[in-house]
Design a protein around this motif. Structure first.
Motif, PDB file in Angstrom:
ATOM      1  N   PRO A 175      15.113   0.941-115.293  1.00 32.42           N
ATOM      2  CA  PRO A 175      14.451  -0.144-114.546  1.00 32.42           C
ATOM      3  C   PRO A 175      14.111  -1.322-115.444  1.00 32.42           C
ATOM      4  CG  PRO A 175      12.905   1.622-114.962  1.00 32.42           C
ATOM      5  CD  PRO A 175      14.245   2.121-115.437  1.00 32.42           C
ATOM      6  N   ASP A 176      13.785  -2.427-114.794  1.00 36.04           N
ATOM      7  CA  ASP A 176      13.518  -3.683-115.489  1.00 36.04           C
ATOM      8  C   ASP A 176      12.031  -4.027-115.435  1.00 36.04           C
ATOM      9  OD1 ASP A 176      16.580  -4.912-115.322  1.00 36.04           O
ATOM     10  OD2 ASP A 176      15.997  -3.766-113.549  1.00 36.04           O
ATOM     11  N   TYR A 180       7.970  -8.535-109.344  1.00 36.56           N
ATOM     12  CA  TYR A 180       8.252  -9.058-108.008  1.00 36.56           C
ATOM     13  C   TYR A 180       9.111  -8.084-107.207  1.00 36.56           C
ATOM     14  CZ  TYR A 180       9.529 -12.794-104.623  1.00 36.56           C
ATOM     15  OH  TYR A 180       9.715 -13.575-103.509  1.00 36.56           O
ATOM     16  N   GLY A 181      10.117  -7.464-107.843  1.00 37.46           N
ATOM     17  CA  GLY A 181      11.098  -6.710-107.075  1.00 37.46           C
ATOM     18  C   GLY A 181      11.228  -5.251-107.454  1.00 37.46           C
ATOM     19  N   SER A 182      10.226  -4.668-108.124  1.00 32.64           N
ATOM     20  CA  SER A 182      10.318  -3.281-108.550  1.00 32.64           C
ATOM     21  C   SER A 182       9.073  -2.527-108.117  1.00 32.64           C
ATOM     22  CB  SER A 182      10.467  -3.208-110.076  1.00 32.64           C
ATOM     23  OG  SER A 182      10.425  -1.866-110.520  1.00 32.64           O
ATOM     24  N   MET A 187       5.234  -2.701-117.670  1.00 30.78           N
ATOM     25  CA  MET A 187       5.018  -1.787-118.790  1.00 30.78           C
ATOM     26  C   MET A 187       5.269  -0.335-118.385  1.00 30.78           C
ATOM     27  SD  MET A 187       4.590  -3.798-121.249  1.00 30.78           S
ATOM     28  CE  MET A 187       4.133  -2.666-122.564  1.00 30.78           C
ATOM     29  N   GLU A 188       5.124  -0.009-117.104  1.00 30.70           N
ATOM     30  CA  GLU A 188       5.485   1.338-116.638  1.00 30.70           C
ATOM     31  C   GLU A 188       6.978   1.584-116.782  1.00 30.70           C
ATOM     32  OE1 GLU A 188       2.137   2.310-113.213  1.00 30.70           O
ATOM     33  OE2 GLU A 188       4.020   1.325-112.636  1.00 30.70           O
ATOM     34  N   PRO A 223       4.343  -9.913-123.229  1.00 33.09           N
ATOM     35  CA  PRO A 223       4.532 -10.116-124.675  1.00 33.09           C
ATOM     36  C   PRO A 223       4.725  -8.831-125.459  1.00 33.09           C
ATOM     37  CG  PRO A 223       2.735 -11.477-123.863  1.00 33.09           C
ATOM     38  CD  PRO A 223       3.129 -10.582-122.735  1.00 33.09           C
ATOM     39  N   GLU A 224       4.086  -7.750-125.013  1.00 34.40           N
ATOM     40  CA  GLU A 224       4.161  -6.500-125.768  1.00 34.40           C
ATOM     41  C   GLU A 224       5.371  -5.652-125.408  1.00 34.40           C
ATOM     42  OE1 GLU A 224       1.215  -5.858-122.279  1.00 34.40           O
ATOM     43  OE2 GLU A 224       1.920  -7.476-123.607  1.00 34.40           O
ATOM     44  N   TYR A 225       6.190  -6.094-124.438  1.00 34.44           N
ATOM     45  CA  TYR A 225       7.293  -5.264-123.936  1.00 34.44           C
ATOM     46  C   TYR A 225       8.361  -5.013-125.001  1.00 34.44           C
ATOM     47  CZ  TYR A 225      11.269  -3.724-121.117  1.00 34.44           C
ATOM     48  OH  TYR A 225      12.336  -3.021-120.620  1.00 34.44           O
ATOM     49  N   LEU A 226       8.933  -6.071-125.559  1.00 35.84           N
ATOM     50  CA  LEU A 226      10.063  -5.889-126.468  1.00 35.84           C
ATOM     51  C   LEU A 226       9.662  -5.180-127.763  1.00 35.84           C
ATOM     52  CD1 LEU A 226      13.105  -6.483-126.364  1.00 35.84           C
ATOM     53  CD2 LEU A 226      12.673  -8.546-127.699  1.00 35.84           C
TER      54      LEU A 226
END
Length: 444
Positions: A175-176, A180-182, A187-188, A223-226
């Motif tokens: 998943p991305d 909006y679309g998930s 972060m989950e 910001p913390e995702y990557l």
């Protein structure tokens, strides 16, 4: 022969093109090409003399606009001095461009394989990751586009992959970070990838992502995702590959999308802005550690046009132009103004469901309902005949002098880095008129 309504108004060149050249990603009966005869700065002109503001840098690639004379001159000079030599020979352009990329890319990314398109850059990245790790699987994401060749389309999540499936084995989708679309919080979705890597055991070579998703909606992660994604990948013995084909070379207000998040991927792919689209050129750059691996392990990859001298000359001149004209900084500075004008559109049009972006890389997502945020365009529309409301919005903007690309349900705003405030205002005015189309089509 050119047939049907789509061919009715074509001039001689357009009709020849339709008859003898395949249109890409299209039912050929619906292809109706427009002949372009001239370009200058951030505009281009068709055969009827109509001038358009290029508000998407063509396919998010003409980062330098259409008047990068230094790049054009470098191409001409290299073509005169030596248009082509086999990859086993060194040229000044290739060597210096490799050095330049080691300088502008983050961290210890240091050695590059040059090819001719983004999809080839991704193909090289997939093979290098597999060679280096000795593993076979790649995790990518559903809302992604990585190219059209066999490996790249297999890691693509975009529905255009479906006709090419089953594709190559071992390509797994995740998943991305798309609130909006998930059904998952951004972060989950990371926790999901962590679990995927655990369940796959020690079989995954790399996780492949666009730092900011491009043609599937301009999806900007937290910001913390990557940084956390890199930690997760490394915890499971996998590499992180960042596909910077669209997000590279100033598009995000930094040299690369990875720089926005202060992350050095293990492998980076790039194209598009690498030459400002003046020549077909792509690159796959790896860290010192990966480069060292191939000192005594064969790199079983290559092709005839790897490091093409003319393309590399264009790339070197393009990177030097970004530096000399401070275009990376300019992109960052223009971002606030562009974002403000996009916010003006959102305030004025109920069909604007969401806006997002960074640098000169923004998306306007449309909705049928102001309360339920229901999209006009869906993933299935990419494989269907006919036009959507989003297509009609883009077509109306074009009629009013502004070219803006649209993908699924999002208008993609990614102008050349050389754009002025006056150009932005003119383009926004055209989109302002165009959004009346989607406003009128909203559900009551």
């Amino acid at each position: 022969m050119a047939t049907g309504d789509y061919a009715a108004d074509l001039n001689e060149i357009e009709a020849l093109d339709k008859e003898y050249v395949f249109g890409t990603w299209a039912y050929q009966s619906e292809v109706a090409p427009t002949q372009i005869v001239e370009s200058d700065g951030v505009t281009f002109t068709d055969a009827d003399g109509t001038e358009y503001i290029d508000f998407s840098a063509q396919l998010m690639c003409s980062n330098l606009g259409h008047s990068a004379d230094a790049v054009a001159d470098a191409i001409a000079e290299q073509a005169q001095n030596g248009a082509y030599f086999a990859p086993g020979f060194a040229t000044e352009a290739r060597a210096k461009l490799g050095e330049k990329l080691a300088d502008v890319t983050p961290g210890n990314l240091s050695k590059t394989f040059f090819s001719t398109s983004g999809t080839e850059a991704v193909e090289a990245a997939l093979k290098i990751a597999k060679f280096y790790t000795g593993k076979d699987k790649i995790i990518s994401r559903y809302r992604s586009y990585h190219g059209a060749t066999a490996g790249s389309i297999s890691v693509t999540g975009d529905p255009r992959r479906l006709a090419a499936e089953p594709g190559i084995p071992g390509m797994i989708k995740a998943p991305d970070p798309y609130a909006y679309g998930s059904t998952l919080d951004p972060m989950e979705s990371l926790e999901y990838i962590d679990e995927m890597l655990m369940l796959e055991g020690d079989t995954v070579a790399a996780v492949l992502v666009e730092p900011i998703v491009g043609s599937n909606g301009i999806l900007v992660p937290p910001p913390e995702y990557l940084p956390r994604l890199k930690e997760i990948a490394h915890d499971h013995g996998a590499l992180l590959i960042c596909d910077e084909v669209m997000t590279g070379f100033g598009r995000t207000g930094e040299w690369f999308g990875s720089d926005v998040y202060d992350v050095t991927p293990d492998i980076m792919t790039m194209a598009k802005g690498l030459s400002g689209a003046y020549a077909p050129l792509a690159a796959t750059t790896v860290t010192d550690e990966i480069a060292d691996h191939f000192e005594d392990n064969m790199l079983t990859h290559g092709h005839t046009y790897a490091g093409h001298p003319v393309a590399c000359a264009a790339g070197l001149a393009a990177v030097e132009t970004y530096q000399k004209e401070n275009l990376i900084e300019r992109s960052s500075e223009m971002s606030e103004y562009l974002e403000g004008r996009i916010d003006d559109l959102a305030d004025s049009h109920p069909s604007v469901g969401d806006t997002r972006g960074i640098g000169l890389f923004h998306g306007i997502e449309l909705t049928k309902r102001s309360d339920g945020r229901e999209p006009f365009g869906t993933r299935a529309d990419k494989l269907s005949k006919g036009s959507t409301i989003v297509d009609e919005v883009a077509a109306t903007a074009l009629e009013n002098g502004t070219y803006v690309a649209n993908m699924i349900n999002t208008l993609i705003i990614s102008p050349p880095l050389t754009i002025t405030r006056e150009d932005v205002d003119a383009a926004i005015d055209a989109i302002d008129v165009a959004l009346e189309v989607s406003d009128s089509a909203m559900d009551a």
